[in-house]
Design an enzyme around this catalytic site. Structure first.
Site, short mmCIF file in Angstrom:
data_model
loop_
_atom_site.label_atom_id
_atom_site.label_comp_id
_atom_site.label_asym_id
_atom_site.label_seq_id
_atom_site.Cartn_x
_atom_site.Cartn_y
_atom_site.Cartn_z
N GLY A 258 0.79 -1.22 0.00
CA GLY A 258 0.00 0.00 0.00
C GLY A 258 0.82 1.27 0.00
N SER A 259 0.34 2.26 0.72
CA SER A 259 0.83 3.63 0.60
C SER A 259 2.25 3.88 1.08
CB SER A 259 -0.12 4.59 1.33
OG SER A 259 -1.38 4.59 0.70
N VAL A 260 2.90 2.89 1.70
CA VAL A 260 4.31 3.08 2.04
C VAL A 260 5.15 3.20 0.77
CG1 VAL A 260 4.18 1.94 4.30
CG2 VAL A 260 4.64 0.57 2.25
N PHE A 261 4.58 2.84 -0.38
CA PHE A 261 5.28 3.01 -1.66
C PHE A 261 5.29 4.47 -2.12
CE2 PHE A 261 5.67 -1.45 -2.26
CZ PHE A 261 6.46 -1.68 -3.38
#
Length: 541
Positions: A258-261
Protein backbone atom coordinates in the site's frame (compact mmCIF):
# COMPACT_ATOMS: atom_id res chain seq x y z
CA UNK A 1 29.22 -92.46 44.25
CA UNK A 2 27.39 -94.69 41.78
CA UNK A 3 28.13 -94.74 38.08
CA UNK A 4 24.78 -93.09 37.39
CA UNK A 5 25.58 -90.21 39.74
CA UNK A 6 28.95 -89.68 38.12
CA UNK A 7 27.32 -89.56 34.69
CA UNK A 8 24.81 -86.95 35.89
CA UNK A 9 27.63 -84.85 37.30
CA UNK A 10 29.53 -85.04 34.01
CA UNK A 11 26.40 -83.99 32.09
CA UNK A 12 25.81 -81.00 34.38
CA UNK A 13 29.45 -79.97 33.99
CA UNK A 14 29.32 -80.26 30.25
CA UNK A 15 26.10 -78.19 30.20
CA UNK A 16 27.63 -75.45 32.30
CA UNK A 17 30.74 -75.43 30.13
CA UNK A 18 28.62 -75.07 27.01
CA UNK A 19 26.67 -72.22 28.62
CA UNK A 20 29.90 -70.40 29.50
CA UNK A 21 31.12 -70.82 25.93
CA UNK A 22 27.87 -69.34 24.57
CA UNK A 23 28.00 -66.42 26.98
CA UNK A 24 31.64 -65.76 26.15
CA UNK A 25 30.86 -65.85 22.46
CA UNK A 26 27.93 -63.52 23.00
CA UNK A 27 30.12 -61.07 24.88
CA UNK A 28 32.71 -61.19 22.16
CA UNK A 29 30.05 -60.58 19.53
CA UNK A 30 28.68 -57.61 21.44
CA UNK A 31 32.11 -56.13 21.87
CA UNK A 32 33.26 -56.66 18.32
CA UNK A 33 30.07 -56.37 16.25
CA UNK A 34 30.43 -54.06 13.23
CA UNK A 35 27.45 -51.95 14.16
CA UNK A 36 29.04 -51.02 17.48
CA UNK A 37 32.20 -49.96 15.67
CA UNK A 38 30.11 -47.88 13.29
CA UNK A 39 28.27 -46.27 16.18
CA UNK A 40 31.50 -45.48 18.00
CA UNK A 41 32.99 -43.98 14.86
CA UNK A 42 29.87 -41.85 14.50
CA UNK A 43 30.19 -40.62 18.07
CA UNK A 44 33.90 -39.94 17.56
CA UNK A 45 33.27 -37.89 14.42
CA UNK A 46 30.64 -35.86 16.22
CA UNK A 47 33.07 -35.01 19.00
CA UNK A 48 35.72 -33.93 16.49
CA UNK A 49 33.38 -31.66 14.54
CA UNK A 50 31.17 -29.94 17.07
CA UNK A 51 28.87 -27.54 15.24
CA UNK A 52 29.85 -23.92 15.77
CA UNK A 53 27.82 -21.76 18.13
CA UNK A 54 25.73 -18.85 16.90
CA UNK A 55 25.95 -15.59 18.84
CA UNK A 56 24.49 -12.10 18.52
CA UNK A 57 26.60 -9.05 17.61
CA UNK A 58 27.70 -8.72 21.24
CA UNK A 59 28.73 -12.35 21.62
CA UNK A 60 25.63 -13.45 23.54
CA UNK A 61 24.72 -17.08 22.89
CA UNK A 62 21.82 -17.88 20.56
CA UNK A 63 22.52 -21.48 19.51
CA UNK A 64 24.90 -24.14 20.78
CA UNK A 65 25.51 -27.89 20.66
CA UNK A 66 25.01 -30.16 23.68
CA UNK A 67 25.68 -33.85 24.27
CA UNK A 68 22.55 -36.01 24.39
CA UNK A 69 21.89 -39.75 24.46
CA UNK A 70 19.93 -41.65 21.86
CA UNK A 71 18.45 -45.12 22.18
CA UNK A 72 19.48 -47.74 19.62
CA UNK A 73 18.74 -51.43 19.24
CA UNK A 74 20.26 -54.50 17.60
CA UNK A 75 17.40 -56.75 16.36
CA UNK A 76 19.76 -59.77 16.26
CA UNK A 77 20.10 -59.55 20.04
CA UNK A 78 16.36 -59.31 20.75
CA UNK A 79 14.34 -62.48 21.47
CA UNK A 80 10.82 -60.98 21.60
CA UNK A 81 10.47 -57.74 19.56
CA UNK A 82 6.85 -57.08 20.57
CA UNK A 83 7.62 -57.37 24.28
CA UNK A 84 10.61 -55.04 23.94
CA UNK A 85 8.60 -52.50 21.92
CA UNK A 86 5.71 -52.65 24.39
CA UNK A 87 7.93 -52.12 27.42
CA UNK A 88 9.80 -49.24 25.75
CA UNK A 89 6.47 -47.58 24.90
CA UNK A 90 5.56 -47.83 28.57
CA UNK A 91 8.24 -45.25 29.41
CA UNK A 92 8.35 -43.47 26.01
CA UNK A 93 4.63 -42.95 25.21
CA UNK A 94 5.26 -41.45 21.75
CA UNK A 95 6.68 -44.78 20.51
CA UNK A 96 4.46 -46.62 18.01
CA UNK A 97 4.51 -50.22 19.26
CA UNK A 98 3.52 -51.82 15.95
CA UNK A 99 6.03 -49.81 13.92
CA UNK A 100 8.88 -50.45 16.37
CA UNK A 101 8.00 -54.15 16.58
CA UNK A 102 8.30 -54.42 12.82
CA UNK A 103 11.71 -52.76 12.79
CA UNK A 104 13.01 -54.86 15.71
CA UNK A 105 11.85 -58.02 13.92
CA UNK A 106 14.16 -57.42 10.98
CA UNK A 107 16.94 -59.93 11.61
CA UNK A 108 18.94 -58.57 8.69
CA UNK A 109 19.64 -55.38 10.60
CA UNK A 110 22.08 -54.81 13.43
CA UNK A 111 21.40 -51.12 14.06
CA UNK A 112 18.01 -49.44 14.58
CA UNK A 113 17.36 -45.97 15.95
CA UNK A 114 14.64 -46.22 18.59
CA UNK A 115 14.52 -42.62 19.81
CA UNK A 116 16.92 -39.75 19.33
CA UNK A 117 17.85 -37.12 21.92
CA UNK A 118 16.47 -38.62 25.12
CA UNK A 119 16.03 -36.44 28.15
CA UNK A 120 17.99 -37.54 31.25
CA UNK A 121 14.75 -38.77 32.82
CA UNK A 122 13.84 -40.80 29.72
CA UNK A 123 17.31 -42.32 29.58
CA UNK A 124 17.10 -43.40 33.22
CA UNK A 125 13.62 -44.89 32.71
CA UNK A 126 14.78 -46.98 29.74
CA UNK A 127 17.95 -48.05 31.57
CA UNK A 128 15.91 -49.29 34.52
CA UNK A 129 13.95 -51.61 32.24
CA UNK A 130 17.06 -53.77 31.85
CA UNK A 131 16.12 -54.98 28.36
CA UNK A 132 18.42 -56.93 26.07
CA UNK A 133 19.59 -55.62 22.71
CA UNK A 134 19.41 -51.93 23.68
CA UNK A 135 22.09 -49.36 24.41
CA UNK A 136 22.65 -45.60 24.43
CA UNK A 137 24.79 -43.64 22.01
CA UNK A 138 26.18 -40.15 22.57
CA UNK A 139 25.20 -37.53 19.98
CA UNK A 140 25.40 -33.78 19.54
CA UNK A 141 22.07 -31.97 19.57
CA UNK A 142 21.30 -28.31 18.94
CA UNK A 143 20.00 -26.14 21.76
CA UNK A 144 18.57 -22.63 21.58
CA UNK A 145 18.80 -21.17 25.10
CA UNK A 146 16.73 -18.07 24.30
CA UNK A 147 13.73 -20.04 23.07
CA UNK A 148 11.75 -18.16 20.44
CA UNK A 149 14.12 -15.18 20.37
CA UNK A 150 15.16 -14.68 16.73
CA UNK A 151 13.77 -18.14 16.02
CA UNK A 152 13.02 -17.39 12.37
CA UNK A 153 16.54 -16.05 11.84
CA UNK A 154 18.28 -18.98 13.53
CA UNK A 155 16.19 -21.75 12.01
CA UNK A 156 16.86 -25.29 13.24
CA UNK A 157 18.69 -28.56 12.58
CA UNK A 158 17.19 -31.93 11.74
CA UNK A 159 17.60 -35.12 13.76
CA UNK A 160 20.98 -35.77 12.13
CA UNK A 161 22.31 -32.34 13.08
CA UNK A 162 22.07 -30.84 9.59
CA UNK A 163 20.73 -27.33 9.14
CA UNK A 164 17.11 -27.45 8.01
CA UNK A 165 15.96 -23.85 8.30
CA UNK A 166 17.13 -20.26 8.77
CA UNK A 167 20.83 -19.50 9.24
CA UNK A 168 21.37 -23.09 10.37
CA UNK A 169 20.47 -24.18 6.83
CA UNK A 170 21.88 -21.38 4.70
CA UNK A 171 25.28 -21.45 6.45
CA UNK A 172 25.31 -25.15 7.28
CA UNK A 173 28.79 -25.77 5.84
CA UNK A 174 30.31 -22.93 7.86
CA UNK A 175 28.67 -24.18 11.06
CA UNK A 176 29.52 -27.85 10.47
CA UNK A 177 33.21 -27.00 10.21
CA UNK A 178 33.11 -25.83 13.82
CA UNK A 179 35.58 -23.24 14.98
CA UNK A 180 34.72 -19.73 16.08
CA UNK A 181 31.06 -18.86 16.73
CA UNK A 182 29.06 -17.42 13.86
CA UNK A 183 28.32 -13.82 14.79
CA UNK A 184 25.05 -12.26 13.65
CA UNK A 185 24.12 -8.60 13.27
CA UNK A 186 21.13 -9.18 15.54
CA UNK A 187 21.25 -7.48 18.94
CA UNK A 188 19.58 -9.68 21.57
CA UNK A 189 18.32 -6.73 23.59
CA UNK A 190 16.87 -4.94 20.57
CA UNK A 191 15.43 -8.18 19.21
CA UNK A 192 13.79 -8.95 22.55
CA UNK A 193 12.20 -5.48 22.71
CA UNK A 194 10.86 -5.80 19.16
CA UNK A 195 9.38 -9.23 19.83
CA UNK A 196 7.81 -8.04 23.08
CA UNK A 197 6.10 -5.10 21.36
CA UNK A 198 4.94 -7.35 18.53
CA UNK A 199 3.38 -9.73 21.07
CA UNK A 200 1.66 -6.78 22.76
CA UNK A 201 0.34 -5.58 19.41
CA UNK A 202 -0.91 -9.09 18.60
CA UNK A 203 -2.92 -9.11 21.81
CA UNK A 204 -4.38 -5.68 21.07
CA UNK A 205 -4.95 -5.89 17.31
CA UNK A 206 -5.50 -9.61 16.77
CA UNK A 207 -3.70 -9.95 13.45
CA UNK A 208 -3.07 -13.22 11.60
CA UNK A 209 0.64 -12.61 11.15
CA UNK A 210 3.23 -9.86 11.22
CA UNK A 211 6.80 -8.89 10.40
CA UNK A 212 9.16 -6.27 11.81
CA UNK A 213 12.60 -5.41 10.45
CA UNK A 214 15.05 -2.86 11.85
CA UNK A 215 18.02 -2.00 9.60
CA UNK A 216 21.09 0.15 10.18
CA UNK A 217 20.98 2.15 6.96
CA UNK A 218 24.69 2.87 6.50
CA UNK A 219 25.84 -0.76 6.83
CA UNK A 220 22.74 -2.73 5.87
CA UNK A 221 23.06 -4.67 9.13
CA UNK A 222 19.77 -6.08 10.37
CA UNK A 223 19.55 -5.24 14.06
CA UNK A 224 16.23 -7.03 14.57
CA UNK A 225 14.03 -9.30 12.48
CA UNK A 226 10.81 -10.68 13.92
CA UNK A 227 7.96 -12.68 12.45
CA UNK A 228 4.62 -13.51 14.08
CA UNK A 229 3.56 -16.09 15.22
CA UNK A 230 6.86 -16.80 17.00
CA UNK A 231 8.79 -19.99 16.27
CA UNK A 232 10.69 -22.04 18.86
CA UNK A 233 13.57 -23.92 17.18
CA UNK A 234 13.84 -26.17 20.24
CA UNK A 235 10.46 -27.61 19.28
CA UNK A 236 10.94 -27.81 15.53
CA UNK A 237 10.41 -31.57 15.39
CA UNK A 238 7.09 -31.20 17.20
CA UNK A 239 5.84 -28.31 15.05
CA UNK A 240 3.66 -29.42 12.10
CA UNK A 241 4.98 -28.46 8.68
CA UNK A 242 1.86 -26.41 7.97
CA UNK A 243 1.96 -24.55 11.28
CA UNK A 244 1.80 -20.75 10.70
CA UNK A 245 4.78 -20.21 13.00
CA UNK A 246 7.12 -21.87 10.50
CA UNK A 247 6.73 -19.07 7.94
CA UNK A 248 9.24 -16.25 8.18
CA UNK A 249 6.98 -13.41 7.06
CA UNK A 250 9.85 -10.93 7.03
CA UNK A 251 11.67 -12.64 4.16
CA UNK A 252 9.56 -15.56 2.97
CA UNK A 253 6.24 -13.84 2.27
CA UNK A 254 5.24 -11.02 -0.09
CA UNK A 255 2.55 -8.40 0.43
CA UNK A 256 0.95 -5.53 -1.39
CA UNK A 257 2.11 -2.93 1.12
CA UNK A 258 0.00 0.00 0.00
CA UNK A 259 0.83 3.63 0.60
CA UNK A 260 4.31 3.08 2.04
CA UNK A 261 5.28 3.01 -1.66
CA UNK A 262 4.26 6.66 -2.11
CA UNK A 263 7.53 8.18 -0.80
CA UNK A 264 9.42 6.04 -3.33
CA UNK A 265 7.17 7.26 -6.14
CA UNK A 266 7.72 10.87 -5.11
CA UNK A 267 11.48 10.32 -4.79
CA UNK A 268 11.63 8.80 -8.28
CA UNK A 269 9.74 11.74 -9.77
CA UNK A 270 11.85 14.35 -7.95
CA UNK A 271 15.08 12.58 -8.89
CA UNK A 272 14.05 12.42 -12.55
CA UNK A 273 13.14 16.10 -12.56
CA UNK A 274 9.57 15.19 -13.50
CA UNK A 275 8.15 17.31 -10.65
CA UNK A 276 9.23 19.97 -8.19
CA UNK A 277 8.34 19.96 -4.46
CA UNK A 278 6.04 22.98 -4.86
CA UNK A 279 4.02 21.54 -7.77
CA UNK A 280 0.28 21.43 -7.20
CA UNK A 281 -2.02 18.63 -8.40
CA UNK A 282 -5.74 17.99 -8.65
CA UNK A 283 -6.72 15.65 -5.82
CA UNK A 284 -10.48 16.07 -6.04
CA UNK A 285 -11.55 14.24 -9.18
CA UNK A 286 -11.21 10.42 -9.32
CA UNK A 287 -8.98 9.08 -12.08
CA UNK A 288 -10.69 6.76 -14.58
CA UNK A 289 -8.46 4.18 -16.26
CA UNK A 290 -9.89 1.47 -18.48
CA UNK A 291 -12.98 0.94 -16.41
CA UNK A 292 -11.27 1.31 -13.02
CA UNK A 293 -11.68 4.30 -10.75
CA UNK A 294 -8.84 5.52 -8.52
CA UNK A 295 -10.00 7.72 -5.68
CA UNK A 296 -9.20 8.73 -2.11
CA UNK A 297 -11.09 7.37 0.87
CA UNK A 298 -11.74 10.93 2.07
CA UNK A 299 -11.46 14.21 0.24
CA UNK A 300 -8.43 16.35 1.11
CA UNK A 301 -9.58 19.34 -0.95
CA UNK A 302 -9.41 20.42 -4.57
CA UNK A 303 -5.64 20.64 -4.97
CA UNK A 304 -2.55 19.68 -3.00
CA UNK A 305 1.19 20.12 -3.25
CA UNK A 306 3.55 17.15 -3.02
CA UNK A 307 4.00 17.43 0.75
CA UNK A 308 0.25 17.39 1.38
CA UNK A 309 -0.15 14.42 -0.96
CA UNK A 310 2.30 12.47 1.22
CA UNK A 311 0.99 13.85 4.51
CA UNK A 312 -2.67 13.07 3.73
CA UNK A 313 -1.80 9.99 1.65
CA UNK A 314 -3.66 10.87 -1.53
CA UNK A 315 -3.94 8.11 -4.13
CA UNK A 316 -5.17 10.58 -6.74
CA UNK A 317 -2.26 12.95 -6.17
CA UNK A 318 0.28 10.11 -6.22
CA UNK A 319 -1.03 8.80 -9.55
CA UNK A 320 -0.82 12.30 -11.05
CA UNK A 321 2.81 12.50 -9.86
CA UNK A 322 3.51 9.09 -11.38
CA UNK A 323 2.00 10.19 -14.69
CA UNK A 324 4.73 12.82 -14.83
CA UNK A 325 7.34 10.14 -14.14
CA UNK A 326 6.02 7.56 -16.61
CA UNK A 327 6.05 3.73 -16.51
CA UNK A 328 9.53 3.34 -17.99
CA UNK A 329 11.31 5.52 -15.43
CA UNK A 330 9.14 4.15 -12.63
CA UNK A 331 10.14 0.58 -13.46
CA UNK A 332 13.82 1.53 -13.72
CA UNK A 333 13.66 3.15 -10.27
CA UNK A 334 11.99 0.08 -8.72
CA UNK A 335 14.68 -2.13 -10.27
CA UNK A 336 17.40 0.08 -8.83
CA UNK A 337 15.63 -0.09 -5.47
CA UNK A 338 15.88 -3.89 -5.54
CA UNK A 339 12.10 -4.31 -5.49
CA UNK A 340 11.97 -6.33 -8.70
CA UNK A 341 14.08 -9.15 -7.20
CA UNK A 342 14.37 -11.29 -4.10
CA UNK A 343 16.00 -9.60 -1.11
CA UNK A 344 19.69 -10.67 -1.14
CA UNK A 345 19.80 -11.72 2.51
CA UNK A 346 21.55 -14.79 3.98
CA UNK A 347 18.39 -16.82 4.44
CA UNK A 348 17.07 -19.50 2.12
CA UNK A 349 13.53 -18.94 0.93
CA UNK A 350 13.79 -15.19 0.34
CA UNK A 351 10.55 -14.67 -1.57
CA UNK A 352 10.42 -13.38 -5.13
CA UNK A 353 8.16 -10.37 -5.73
CA UNK A 354 4.87 -10.66 -7.59
CA UNK A 355 5.04 -8.04 -10.34
CA UNK A 356 2.69 -6.73 -13.02
CA UNK A 357 3.04 -8.62 -16.29
CA UNK A 358 3.82 -5.26 -17.87
CA UNK A 359 3.99 -1.66 -16.68
CA UNK A 360 1.21 0.09 -18.61
CA UNK A 361 -0.87 3.09 -17.64
CA UNK A 362 -3.07 1.12 -15.22
CA UNK A 363 -0.51 -1.14 -13.52
CA UNK A 364 1.95 1.74 -13.30
CA UNK A 365 -0.71 3.87 -11.63
CA UNK A 366 -1.65 1.27 -9.00
CA UNK A 367 1.97 0.33 -8.30
CA UNK A 368 2.68 3.98 -7.50
CA UNK A 369 0.64 3.61 -4.31
CA UNK A 370 1.56 -0.01 -3.54
CA UNK A 371 -1.19 -2.00 -5.23
CA UNK A 372 -0.63 -4.66 -7.87
CA UNK A 373 2.97 -5.20 -6.75
CA UNK A 374 3.83 -7.52 -3.86
CA UNK A 375 7.25 -7.57 -2.20
CA UNK A 376 8.74 -8.99 0.97
CA UNK A 377 9.11 -6.69 3.99
CA UNK A 378 12.87 -7.31 3.81
CA UNK A 379 13.11 -6.12 0.21
CA UNK A 380 11.07 -3.04 1.03
CA UNK A 381 13.06 -2.25 4.19
CA UNK A 382 16.28 -2.38 2.19
CA UNK A 383 14.93 0.06 -0.41
CA UNK A 384 13.36 2.38 2.16
CA UNK A 385 16.59 2.52 4.19
CA UNK A 386 18.08 4.65 1.40
CA UNK A 387 16.13 7.57 2.86
CA UNK A 388 18.23 7.18 6.03
CA UNK A 389 21.52 6.90 4.14
CA UNK A 390 21.66 9.98 1.95
CA UNK A 391 19.90 8.19 -0.91
CA UNK A 392 22.19 5.14 -1.06
CA UNK A 393 20.81 1.61 -0.71
CA UNK A 394 23.05 -0.96 0.99
CA UNK A 395 22.23 -4.69 0.60
CA UNK A 396 20.94 -6.14 3.88
CA UNK A 397 23.00 -8.62 5.89
CA UNK A 398 22.51 -10.80 8.96
CA UNK A 399 26.19 -11.72 9.34
CA UNK A 400 28.43 -9.47 11.41
CA UNK A 401 31.75 -8.93 9.68
CA UNK A 402 34.01 -6.08 10.68
CA UNK A 403 35.95 -6.45 7.43
CA UNK A 404 32.85 -6.19 5.26
CA UNK A 405 32.82 -3.23 2.92
CA UNK A 406 29.26 -2.49 1.82
CA UNK A 407 28.71 -1.79 -1.85
CA UNK A 408 26.02 0.92 -1.85
CA UNK A 409 23.78 1.64 -4.80
CA UNK A 410 22.87 5.27 -5.40
CA UNK A 411 19.08 5.26 -5.56
CA UNK A 412 18.59 9.01 -5.27
CA UNK A 413 20.58 12.11 -4.41
CA UNK A 414 21.00 13.19 -0.82
CA UNK A 415 18.95 16.29 -1.69
CA UNK A 416 16.02 14.19 -2.91
CA UNK A 417 16.23 11.96 0.18
CA UNK A 418 16.18 15.01 2.44
CA UNK A 419 13.16 16.51 0.65
CA UNK A 420 11.14 13.30 0.94
CA UNK A 421 12.21 12.85 4.55
CA UNK A 422 10.83 16.31 5.33
CA UNK A 423 7.51 15.28 3.75
CA UNK A 424 7.41 12.09 5.81
CA UNK A 425 8.20 14.08 8.94
CA UNK A 426 5.13 16.19 8.19
CA UNK A 427 3.12 12.97 7.81
CA UNK A 428 4.11 12.02 11.37
CA UNK A 429 3.61 15.49 12.83
CA UNK A 430 0.33 16.40 11.11
CA UNK A 431 -0.85 13.53 8.93
CA UNK A 432 -1.70 9.84 8.99
CA UNK A 433 1.47 8.88 10.88
CA UNK A 434 0.82 10.87 14.05
CA UNK A 435 0.57 7.78 16.22
CA UNK A 436 4.16 6.82 15.38
CA UNK A 437 5.72 9.94 16.87
CA UNK A 438 8.15 9.34 19.74
CA UNK A 439 9.10 12.12 22.13
CA UNK A 440 12.78 12.88 21.68
CA UNK A 441 13.43 10.67 18.64
CA UNK A 442 11.74 12.58 15.78
CA UNK A 443 10.26 9.90 13.54
CA UNK A 444 9.66 10.38 9.83
CA UNK A 445 7.54 7.79 8.08
CA UNK A 446 4.56 6.70 6.07
CA UNK A 447 1.48 4.57 6.71
CA UNK A 448 0.08 2.04 4.28
CA UNK A 449 -3.18 0.11 4.33
CA UNK A 450 -3.90 -2.17 1.40
CA UNK A 451 -6.81 -4.53 0.88
CA UNK A 452 -5.71 -8.14 0.57
CA UNK A 453 -5.95 -9.62 -2.91
CA UNK A 454 -8.35 -12.51 -3.50
CA UNK A 455 -9.27 -14.35 -6.70
CA UNK A 456 -11.02 -11.85 -8.92
CA UNK A 457 -10.21 -8.72 -6.95
CA UNK A 458 -9.63 -7.49 -3.40
CA UNK A 459 -11.22 -8.26 -0.03
CA UNK A 460 -12.44 -4.99 1.45
CA UNK A 461 -12.76 -6.70 4.83
CA UNK A 462 -9.11 -7.78 5.15
CA UNK A 463 -6.11 -5.45 5.13
CA UNK A 464 -2.33 -5.44 5.18
CA UNK A 465 -1.34 -2.57 7.47
CA UNK A 466 2.21 -1.20 7.44
CA UNK A 467 4.30 1.65 8.73
CA UNK A 468 7.74 2.43 7.30
CA UNK A 469 9.95 4.83 9.23
CA UNK A 470 13.40 6.35 9.53
CA UNK A 471 14.79 7.84 12.74
CA UNK A 472 16.03 10.19 14.07
CA UNK A 473 14.71 12.50 11.35
CA UNK A 474 17.39 15.20 11.58
CA UNK A 475 20.25 12.66 11.53
CA UNK A 476 18.76 9.40 10.26
CA UNK A 477 20.53 6.15 11.04
CA UNK A 478 17.88 3.44 11.10
CA UNK A 479 14.97 2.25 9.00
CA UNK A 480 12.05 0.27 10.36
CA UNK A 481 9.10 -1.48 8.80
CA UNK A 482 6.13 -2.94 10.67
CA UNK A 483 3.70 -5.05 8.62
CA UNK A 484 0.53 -6.52 10.13
CA UNK A 485 -1.49 -9.14 8.26
CA UNK A 486 -5.22 -8.52 8.64
CA UNK A 487 -5.42 -6.75 12.00
CA UNK A 488 -8.93 -6.85 13.39
CA UNK A 489 -10.85 -3.58 13.70
CA UNK A 490 -10.47 -2.31 17.23
CA UNK A 491 -10.81 1.05 18.91
CA UNK A 492 -9.48 2.95 15.91
CA UNK A 493 -10.27 0.56 13.07
CA UNK A 494 -8.12 -1.78 11.02
CA UNK A 495 -6.12 0.91 9.21
CA UNK A 496 -2.36 1.39 9.63
CA UNK A 497 -2.64 4.74 11.41
CA UNK A 498 -4.37 2.94 14.26
CA UNK A 499 -2.29 -0.25 14.54
CA UNK A 500 0.98 -0.41 12.56
CA UNK A 501 1.91 3.23 13.28
CA UNK A 502 1.51 3.06 17.08
CA UNK A 503 3.28 -0.31 17.13
CA UNK A 504 6.21 1.26 15.27
CA UNK A 505 6.23 4.18 17.70
CA UNK A 506 6.39 1.90 20.73
CA UNK A 507 9.18 -0.16 19.16
CA UNK A 508 11.25 2.95 18.39
CA UNK A 509 10.69 4.27 21.91
CA UNK A 510 12.09 1.02 23.37
CA UNK A 511 14.97 0.33 20.98
CA UNK A 512 16.34 3.84 20.41
CA UNK A 513 18.09 3.98 23.84
CA UNK A 514 19.42 0.44 23.29
CA UNK A 515 20.91 1.63 19.99
CA UNK A 516 22.75 4.42 21.80
CA UNK A 517 20.61 7.25 20.44
CA UNK A 518 20.31 10.27 22.73
CA UNK A 519 16.84 11.85 22.83
CA UNK A 520 16.14 15.48 22.00
CA UNK A 521 12.88 16.40 23.64
CA UNK A 522 10.52 18.41 21.49
CA UNK A 523 7.29 16.58 22.25
CA UNK A 524 6.49 14.90 25.55
CA UNK A 525 3.56 12.90 24.15
CA UNK A 526 4.18 9.15 24.79
CA UNK A 527 4.67 6.89 21.79
CA UNK A 528 1.54 5.18 20.55
CA UNK A 529 -0.91 7.77 21.95
CA UNK A 530 -3.47 7.11 19.27
CA UNK A 531 -4.64 9.99 17.16
CA UNK A 532 -8.02 9.52 15.48
CA UNK A 533 -7.91 11.04 12.01
CA UNK A 534 -11.05 11.77 10.00
CA UNK A 535 -9.19 10.56 6.93
CA UNK A 536 -6.67 7.80 6.46
CA UNK A 537 -4.34 6.36 3.93
CA UNK A 538 -6.32 3.31 2.88
CA UNK A 539 -5.71 2.57 -0.76
CA UNK A 540 -8.50 1.65 -3.11
CA UNK A 541 -8.85 0.64 -6.71
Amino acid sequence: MTEASRNRTRLVGLGLSALFVVLAGKAGYLALSPERAVAHRFAGDASQHVRADIVDRNGELLATSVTVYSLVANPKQIWDPREIATRIAGVLPDIDVAELTARLSDQNREFVWVKRSLTPRQREAVFNLGLEGLRFEEEQSRSYPRGTLAGHVLGFTNVDGKGAGGIEYSLNDRLENGGEPLRLTIDNGVQSAVEAELASSAAADGFNGAAVILVEARTGEVRALASWPPFDPNRSSETPMDDPSRLNRATGAVYELGSVFKPLTVAAALEAGAIAPGDVFNVHDPIELRGYSISDLHSIGLTADVTKIITESSNIGTVHINEKLGPRRQKAFLELAGLMDRAPVELAGSAAPILPERFDDLTSATASYGHGIAVSPMAFASAFAAFANGGERVPPTLIFDETRKPQPVRLMSALTANMVNAMMREAVLRGTGRNAEVAGYRVAGKTGTAEKPVPGGYDDGANISSFAAIFPYDSPQYALIVTLDDPKAGEGGSVASQNAAPTAGRIIERVAPLLGLAPRFEDFRPAGDRYRSPSDERTSL
